[in-house]
Design a protein around this motif. Structure first.
Motif, mmCIF file in Angstrom:
data_model
loop_
_atom_site.group_PDB
_atom_site.id
_atom_site.type_symbol
_atom_site.label_atom_id
_atom_site.label_comp_id
_atom_site.label_asym_id
_atom_site.label_seq_id
_atom_site.Cartn_x
_atom_site.Cartn_y
_atom_site.Cartn_z
ATOM 1 N N ARG A 1 -1.811 15.173 6.142
ATOM 2 C CA ARG A 1 -0.636 15.259 7.011
ATOM 3 C C ARG A 1 -0.109 13.866 7.343
ATOM 4 N N GLY A 2 -1.035 12.906 7.490
ATOM 5 C CA GLY A 2 -0.624 11.541 7.756
ATOM 6 C C GLY A 2 0.149 10.945 6.586
ATOM 7 N N ALA A 3 -0.246 11.306 5.356
ATOM 8 C CA ALA A 3 0.475 10.811 4.176
ATOM 9 C C ALA A 3 1.903 11.349 4.150
ATOM 10 N N THR A 4 2.077 12.639 4.466
ATOM 11 C CA THR A 4 3.429 13.196 4.491
ATOM 12 C C THR A 4 4.250 12.576 5.625
ATOM 13 N N ALA A 5 3.580 12.249 6.740
ATOM 14 C CA ALA A 5 4.279 11.604 7.853
ATOM 15 C C ALA A 5 4.772 10.222 7.453
ATOM 16 N N LEU A 6 3.927 9.456 6.737
ATOM 17 C CA LEU A 6 4.320 8.113 6.296
ATOM 18 C C LEU A 6 5.473 8.189 5.311
ATOM 19 N N LEU A 7 5.453 9.197 4.462
ATOM 20 C CA LEU A 7 6.572 9.402 3.541
ATOM 21 C C LEU A 7 7.863 9.650 4.327
ATOM 22 N N ALA A 8 7.799 10.544 5.335
ATOM 23 C CA ALA A 8 8.991 10.908 6.100
ATOM 24 C C ALA A 8 9.554 9.712 6.866
ATOM 25 N N THR A 9 8.682 8.955 7.542
ATOM 26 C CA THR A 9 9.168 7.824 8.332
ATOM 27 C C THR A 9 9.716 6.713 7.431
ATOM 28 N N SER A 10 9.110 6.528 6.261
ATOM 29 C CA SER A 10 9.600 5.503 5.325
ATOM 30 C C SER A 10 10.997 5.869 4.813
ATOM 31 N N ARG A 11 11.217 7.154 4.543
ATOM 32 C CA ARG A 11 12.542 7.580 4.077
ATOM 33 C C ARG A 11 13.584 7.387 5.185
ATOM 34 N N THR B 1 11.459 1.715 -0.634
ATOM 35 C CA THR B 1 10.770 0.585 -1.238
ATOM 36 C C THR B 1 9.361 0.473 -0.643
ATOM 37 N N PRO B 2 8.455 -0.237 -1.312
ATOM 38 C CA PRO B 2 7.129 -0.471 -0.723
ATOM 39 C C PRO B 2 7.192 -1.164 0.637
ATOM 40 N N ASP B 3 8.210 -2.009 0.838
ATOM 41 C CA ASP B 3 8.357 -2.684 2.132
ATOM 42 C C ASP B 3 8.672 -1.687 3.251
ATOM 43 N N ASP B 4 9.400 -0.615 2.927
ATOM 44 C CA ASP B 4 9.651 0.432 3.922
ATOM 45 C C ASP B 4 8.332 1.075 4.348
ATOM 46 N N VAL B 5 7.481 1.333 3.372
ATOM 47 C CA VAL B 5 6.180 1.941 3.656
ATOM 48 C C VAL B 5 5.347 1.010 4.531
ATOM 49 N N LYS B 6 5.336 -0.285 4.186
ATOM 50 C CA LYS B 6 4.569 -1.258 4.968
ATOM 51 C C LYS B 6 5.086 -1.358 6.403
ATOM 52 N N ALA B 7 6.402 -1.303 6.559
ATOM 53 C CA ALA B 7 7.000 -1.446 7.889
ATOM 54 C C ALA B 7 6.600 -0.311 8.820
ATOM 55 N N LEU B 8 6.416 0.887 8.271
ATOM 56 C CA LEU B 8 6.112 2.051 9.114
ATOM 57 C C LEU B 8 4.646 2.459 9.084
ATOM 58 N N ALA B 9 3.819 1.749 8.303
ATOM 59 C CA ALA B 9 2.423 2.153 8.155
ATOM 60 C C ALA B 9 1.662 2.113 9.478
ATOM 61 N N ASP C 1 10.504 7.121 -5.498
ATOM 62 C CA ASP C 1 9.955 6.873 -6.826
ATOM 63 C C ASP C 1 8.500 7.314 -6.869
ATOM 64 N N PRO C 2 8.052 7.911 -7.980
ATOM 65 C CA PRO C 2 6.646 8.337 -8.077
ATOM 66 C C PRO C 2 5.654 7.212 -7.803
ATOM 67 N N LYS C 3 6.017 5.980 -8.165
ATOM 68 C CA LYS C 3 5.109 4.854 -7.913
ATOM 69 C C LYS C 3 4.966 4.579 -6.419
ATOM 70 N N VAL C 4 6.054 4.743 -5.675
ATOM 71 C CA VAL C 4 5.998 4.544 -4.229
ATOM 72 C C VAL C 4 5.204 5.677 -3.579
ATOM 73 N N ALA D 1 2.756 7.249 -4.986
ATOM 74 C CA ALA D 1 1.358 6.935 -5.274
ATOM 75 C C ALA D 1 0.847 5.832 -4.357
ATOM 76 N N TYR D 2 1.721 4.884 -4.008
ATOM 77 C CA TYR D 2 1.341 3.803 -3.082
ATOM 78 C C TYR D 2 1.007 4.366 -1.703
ATOM 79 N N VAL D 3 1.804 5.319 -1.228
ATOM 80 C CA VAL D 3 1.523 5.971 0.058
ATOM 81 C C VAL D 3 0.150 6.648 0.019
ATOM 82 N N VAL D 4 -0.118 7.362 -1.059
ATOM 83 C CA VAL D 4 -1.406 8.055 -1.195
ATOM 84 C C VAL D 4 -2.554 7.055 -1.255
ATOM 85 N N ASP D 5 -2.378 5.969 -2.005
ATOM 86 C CA ASP D 5 -3.445 4.962 -2.120
ATOM 87 C C ASP D 5 -3.771 4.333 -0.761
ATOM 88 N N LEU D 6 -2.743 4.076 0.046
ATOM 89 C CA LEU D 6 -2.981 3.515 1.377
ATOM 90 C C LEU D 6 -3.791 4.476 2.232
#
Length: 307
Positions: free
Chosen positions: A241-251, A263-271, A214-217, A219-224
Motif C-alpha cells: 500500500r505504501g508503494a501505491t501511495a508513493l506512486l500517487a503522490t509522485s504523480r 521523474t525519479p526526482d519526483d519520487v525522491k521528493a515525496l519519499a 514509465d515502467p522504469k520509474v 520499478a524504482y518505486v518498488v525497489d525503494l
C-alpha cells in the motif's frame, strides 16, 4: 496553486511545504498526519485551506473520554415519530481535523478506520456514504507522550502523508508578531476568499491520473519500498500500500510541477513524507540515534535511480 498559497499566506506565515502536502493529499484523496509542537498554526492552516477551497470543515478534539459515536454519529430515538433516526457526527464533512488523535483510546481511534478507507460509516449494518471529497487531517504532538495512545501500524498505513510542521524561522516569526501587533485575529478568516472548489479538485484528480509513469520509474518505486523491508535498521518496512501511495503522490507532484510524466526526482521528493510513518525502527537502531528519515535518506542514496 499560486493563488491558493497566496490565500493561505493571508493567515499563515511560511509553511509552504506543508500546504503543498495538504493539496497533494486532496488531489490523491488521501489523509494526512501532521506532527508538530503546539502553536505552529496547524489548525489555522487547515481552516484557511478549507475556506480557500470552499470546503466544509469540522474539528474534533480527541480526548480520553471521546466515544466512537461522538465522531461517526449515532441513532437517536425521536419521541414524535417513535422511531430511531441517525444524527450525523462531525465525520460527515469534507475536511475533518482530528486534533491530537493520539490522545483518545484505540476504540475511538478505530472509529475512523472505515471512514478513511471505505469513505462511509456503518451504523446498525447500514452504510452511509461520506461527502466527496473527504480528507482526515490528524495532528499529534511529537514531544509529549504521557497519557497518549500511539496509533497502530494498520491505521498509520491509512495516512497518505506524514508532514512535519516546523517552527517558523526568525524572519517568519517576526512577520507573524508584526501581524498580531497590527490587529490580526486568527479566528477571523473573512479576508480569505475561495479560489477553487470541489469541482476543480475533481478535475485535478482526473488530470493526475493521466500523468504518465514509465515502467522504469515504477520499478524504482518498488525497489525503494523493498529496500526498506531488507534494511537492518528497520523492524517493519513499507507495505505494498505504501508503494501505491508513493506512486500517487509522485504523480500529483509531477502534475503540480507542470509535467505530464513522473521523474525519479519526483519520487525522491515525496519519499520521506509518504514513507516515514510506514516504517518502524528496531530498538537498537533507536538507541543508536537512528531516525526514520535518516534511514530513508540512506536508502534513497543507495538504490540506483533510472536514467
Amino acid at each position: 496553486m499560486t493563488a491558493l498559497r497566496a490565500e493561505v499566506a493571508k493567515t499563515v506565515v511560511g509553511q509552504d511545504s506543508v500546504v503543498t502536502g495538504l493539496v497533494i493529499s486532496l488531489l490523491c484523496r488521501g489523509h494526512v498526519l501532521l506532527e508538530g509542537v503546539p502553536g505552529t498554526a496547524k489548525t489555522l492552516m487547515i481552516r484557511t485551506l478549507a475556506r480557500a477551497l470552499d470546503l466544509d470543515f469540522k474539528r474534533v478534539q480527541f480526548t480520553p473520554d471521546l466515544m466512537p459515536g461522538d465522531v461517526t454519529g449515532s441513532l437517536i430515538y425521536d419521541n414524535r415519530t417513535a422511531e430511531f433516526e441517525f444524527r450525523e457526527g462531525p465525520v460527515f464533512t469534507n475536511l475533518l481535523l482530528a486534533d491530537e488523535i493520539n490522545r483518545t483510546p484505540p476504540k475511538t481511534q478505530a472509529s475512523l478506520l472505515e471512514a478513511m478507507e471505505e469513505r462511509q460509516v456503518s451504523v446498525e449494518g447500514s452504510p452511509r456514504p461520506l461527502p466527496d471529497p473527504f480528507v482526515v487531517c490528524a495532528t499529534q504532538n511529537p514531544i509529549e507522550y504521557e497519557g497518549t495512545y500511539p496509533l497502530p501500524e494498520a491505521q498509520l498505513d491509512r495516512f497518505l502523508l506524514k508532514l512535519t510542521v516546523p517552527v517558523p524561522t526568525r524572519d517568519e516569526e517576526i512577520a507573524m508578531l508584526q501581524r498580531h501587533a497590527t490587529g490580526f485575529d486568527p479566528r477571523d478568516l473573512s479576508a480569505v476568499r475561495p479560489v477553487a472548489g470541489a469541482d476543480e479538485l475533481a478535475a485535478g484528480r482526473e488530470a493526475v491520473r493521466t500523468v504518465h509513469l514509465d515502467p522504469k520509474v515504477a520499478a524504482y518505486v518498488v525497489d525503494l519500498c523493498r529496500a526498506t523491508r531488507q534494511s537492518p535498521s528497520l523492524a517493519l518496512g513499507v507495505s505494498p500500500r505504501g508503494a501505491t501511495a508513493l506512486l500517487a503522490t509522485s504523480r500529483a507532484w509531477a502534475w503540480m510541477s507542470g509535467r505530464d510524466y513522473v521523474t525519479p526526482d519526483d519520487v525522491k521528493a515525496l519519499a520521506r513524507p509518504t514513507l516515514r510513518h510506514r516504517v518502524q525502527l528496531r530498538p537498537e537502531a533507536e538507541l543508536e540515534g537512528a531516525t526514520a528519515d535518516g534511514v530513508l535518506e540512506g536508502i534513497l542514496s543507495h538504490v540506483p535511480a533510472p536514467r
